[in-house]
Design an enzyme around this catalytic site. Structure first.
Site, PDB file in Angstrom:
ATOM      1  CG  HIS A   1      14.359   6.278  -2.194  1.00 25.90           C
ATOM      2  ND1 HIS A   1      15.476   5.798  -1.562  1.00 25.90           N
ATOM      3  CD2 HIS A   1      14.833   7.251  -3.023  1.00 25.90           C
ATOM      4  CE1 HIS A   1      16.559   6.432  -1.964  1.00 25.90           C
ATOM      5  NE2 HIS A   1      16.192   7.301  -2.851  1.00 25.90           N
TER       6      HIS A   1
ATOM      7  NE  ARG B   1      11.492   1.566  -4.976  1.00 23.76           N
ATOM      8  CZ  ARG B   1      11.992   1.146  -3.837  1.00 23.76           C
ATOM      9  NH1 ARG B   1      12.301  -0.121  -3.690  1.00 23.76           N
ATOM     10  NH2 ARG B   1      12.187   1.981  -2.838  1.00 23.76           N
TER      11      ARG B   1
HETATM   12  C1  FA5 Z   1      14.194   2.421   0.590  1.00 22.61           C
HETATM   13  O1  FA5 Z   1      13.441   2.851  -0.311  1.00 22.61           O
HETATM   14  C2  FA5 Z   1      14.945   3.381   1.481  1.00 22.61           C
HETATM   15  N1  FA5 Z   1      14.791   4.711   0.994  1.00 22.61           N
HETATM   16  C3  FA5 Z   1      14.428   3.235   2.909  1.00 22.61           C
HETATM   17  C4  FA5 Z   1      15.260   3.946   3.916  1.00 22.61           C
HETATM   18  C5  FA5 Z   1      14.941   5.251   4.303  1.00 22.61           C
HETATM   19  C6  FA5 Z   1      16.371   3.327   4.473  1.00 22.61           C
HETATM   20  C7  FA5 Z   1      15.709   5.904   5.246  1.00 22.61           C
HETATM   21  C8  FA5 Z   1      17.151   3.979   5.398  1.00 22.61           C
HETATM   22  C9  FA5 Z   1      16.800   5.263   5.793  1.00 22.61           C
HETATM   23  P1  FA5 Z   1      13.560  -0.075   0.232  1.00 22.61           P
HETATM   24  O2  FA5 Z   1      13.797  -0.102  -1.222  1.00 22.61           O
HETATM   25  O3  FA5 Z   1      13.912  -1.293   0.998  1.00 22.61           O
HETATM   26  O4  FA5 Z   1      14.343   1.128   0.890  1.00 22.61           O
HETATM   27  O5  FA5 Z   1      12.036   0.279   0.482  1.00 22.61           O
HETATM   28  C10 FA5 Z   1      11.544   0.563   1.781  1.00 22.61           C
HETATM   29  C11 FA5 Z   1      10.209  -0.103   2.006  1.00 22.61           C
HETATM   30  O6  FA5 Z   1       9.292   0.246   0.970  1.00 22.61           O
HETATM   31  C12 FA5 Z   1      10.275  -1.640   1.930  1.00 22.61           C
HETATM   32  O7  FA5 Z   1      10.640  -2.159   3.195  1.00 22.61           O
HETATM   33  C13 FA5 Z   1       8.860  -2.007   1.575  1.00 22.61           C
HETATM   34  O8  FA5 Z   1       8.017  -1.961   2.701  1.00 22.61           O
HETATM   35  C14 FA5 Z   1       8.480  -0.867   0.650  1.00 22.61           C
HETATM   36  N2  FA5 Z   1       8.711  -1.226  -0.763  1.00 22.61           N
HETATM   37  C15 FA5 Z   1       9.864  -1.234  -1.435  1.00 22.61           C
HETATM   38  N3  FA5 Z   1       9.689  -1.620  -2.718  1.00 22.61           N
HETATM   39  C16 FA5 Z   1       8.381  -1.850  -2.870  1.00 22.61           C
HETATM   40  C17 FA5 Z   1       7.544  -2.267  -3.957  1.00 22.61           C
HETATM   41  N4  FA5 Z   1       8.042  -2.495  -5.170  1.00 22.61           N
HETATM   42  N5  FA5 Z   1       6.215  -2.402  -3.746  1.00 22.61           N
HETATM   43  C18 FA5 Z   1       5.709  -2.167  -2.505  1.00 22.61           C
HETATM   44  N6  FA5 Z   1       6.420  -1.752  -1.455  1.00 22.61           N
HETATM   45  C19 FA5 Z   1       7.741  -1.611  -1.610  1.00 22.61           C
END
Ligand code: FA5
Length: 348
Positions: free
Chosen positions: A187, A213
């Protein structure tokens, strides 16, 4: 049995190679000298019939000769190809640069790049700086300093593509700090820490970038994804600022009519944490994770958490591109199918 005369074989082979003028002749040469039933293979197979004392020298010599002849063949083949290409190329003088040219198809920006840039523009209008950070990251930044220690179950939230292998635990010092390991960032949140190392409040920054990922793909998940991280730190920042900023961004970017939904979520580096989804037909698409920056992170940056507070968010750019262009399956973006990508020609 007489010892094979390697020098004589080599001189015959080189003479015949020089005489081989076309591809079939070169092929015959290869079969004769280097093939499975060729002279050198037969010689190497027959080593056991030679006197014991001569075998190592002859064996070594034959292997060296084999490698030398293979190299000579490659060189001869390249020479021949070069000559052929030159023979086919029109002479430089035959190009008339004054002839009218037909338009040449140009490249274009990828829909995810278009979306990322448009999102950055909106953030700039809202007063944010834009910076970038490394895609190859240390686990200390990607995890530990975001309050996700080694062996903490929260690490499972981000299936990781590691670059450095795990070092085996030292039995003499089981509590020793393991060496930092590199990974492909899962991230953009490590940039919260990097930015705080180098900047003082007031902070208002977004960080776009690619993340990776080790994850199964489906209509909403790719193993390579783009995020935009946001970080705001100042005096008197509270949760309504977070909510207002994100809602304002979504409506500026996608239009005012959308239905959004905030729900509680857990991320170790914020407290409280939230996620924002947008209604899309009969389902909700999760667009981002967010929350108030954890006071321990503010303190670790050398700031007084009683005085400074802030919020952070991480948006999925492909998800915004899906909504922006009406793409139902995220996997379309990275299949490199020109029939899909060319539809974005001239689109901004
Ligand atoms: C995070 O990666 C946290 N770093 C976000 C965060 C930042 C939270 C700052 C609090 C403060 P998450 O794994 O939920 O969280 O990913 C965030 C967003 O990235 C998701 O809501 C989605 O829109 C996108 N995302 C996550 N995984 C994928 C994926 N495999 N493919 C496409 N988009 C994705």
């Amino acid at each position: 049995m007489a010892l094979p005369d390697l020098a004589a074989i080599e001189s015959d082979a080189r003479r015949d190679l020089a005489a081989a003028a076309d591809a079939p002749a070169l092929d015959d040469w290869r079969t004769r000298y280097l093939g499975r039933k060729g002279i050198l293979t037969a010689l190497l197979r027959g080593l056991s019939d030679l006197p014991q004392a001569d075998r190592p020298a002859i064996g070594q010599g034959a292997n060296q000769l084999k490698r030398a002849l293979e190299a000579a063949l490659t060189e001869r083949q390249q020479e021949r190809r070069r000559a052929e290409t030159e023979a086919q190329a029109p002479a430089a003088t035959s190009i008339d640069v004054t002839l009218p040219a037909r338009p040449h198809p140009q490249g274009q920006l990828h829909p995810v790049t278009l979306t990322r840039r448009a999102m950055e523009r909106v953030f700039r209008e809202m007063g944010f700086d834009v910076v970038e950070g490394p895609e190859v990251e240390w686990d200390t930044y990607n995890f530990d300093r975001l309050r996700v220690p080694r062996d903490h179950p929260a690490r499972d939230m981000w299936d990781t593509i590691w670059i450095d292998p795990e070092s085996p635990e030292d039995p003499a010092a089981p509590l020793a700090q393991p060496a930092p390991r590199r990974l492909l960032r899962t991230h953009t949140s490590p940039m919260q820490i990097r930015y705080l190392e180098a900047h003082q409040p007031p902070i208002r920054v977004v960080v776009p970038g690619t993340c990776y990922r080790y994850e199964a793909t489906d209509a909403a998940h790719e193993w390579m994804l783009t995020q935009i991280e946001g970080l705001v730190i100042d005096e008197n920042i509270s949760f309504p600022h977070l909510k207002g900023t994100l809602e304002s961004f979504v409506h500026r970017f996608l239009g005012p009519g959308l239905e959004t939904r905030f729900r509680c979520d857990y991320f170790p580096f914020v407290e409280p944490g939230a996620e924002l989804s947008i209604r899309w037909g009969d389902r909700w698409l999760e667009m981002l994770g967010a929350g108030m920056v954890h006071p321990e992170i503010i303190e670790a940056a050398g700031l007084d958490p009683e005085r400074y507070t802030g919020f952070a968010f991480g948006m999925g750019v492909e998800r915004f591109a899906m909504l922006r262009y009406g793409i139902e399956d995220i996997r379309n973006f990275y299949q490199n199918d020109l029939r899909f990508l060319q539809q974005f020609r001239g689109v901004s």
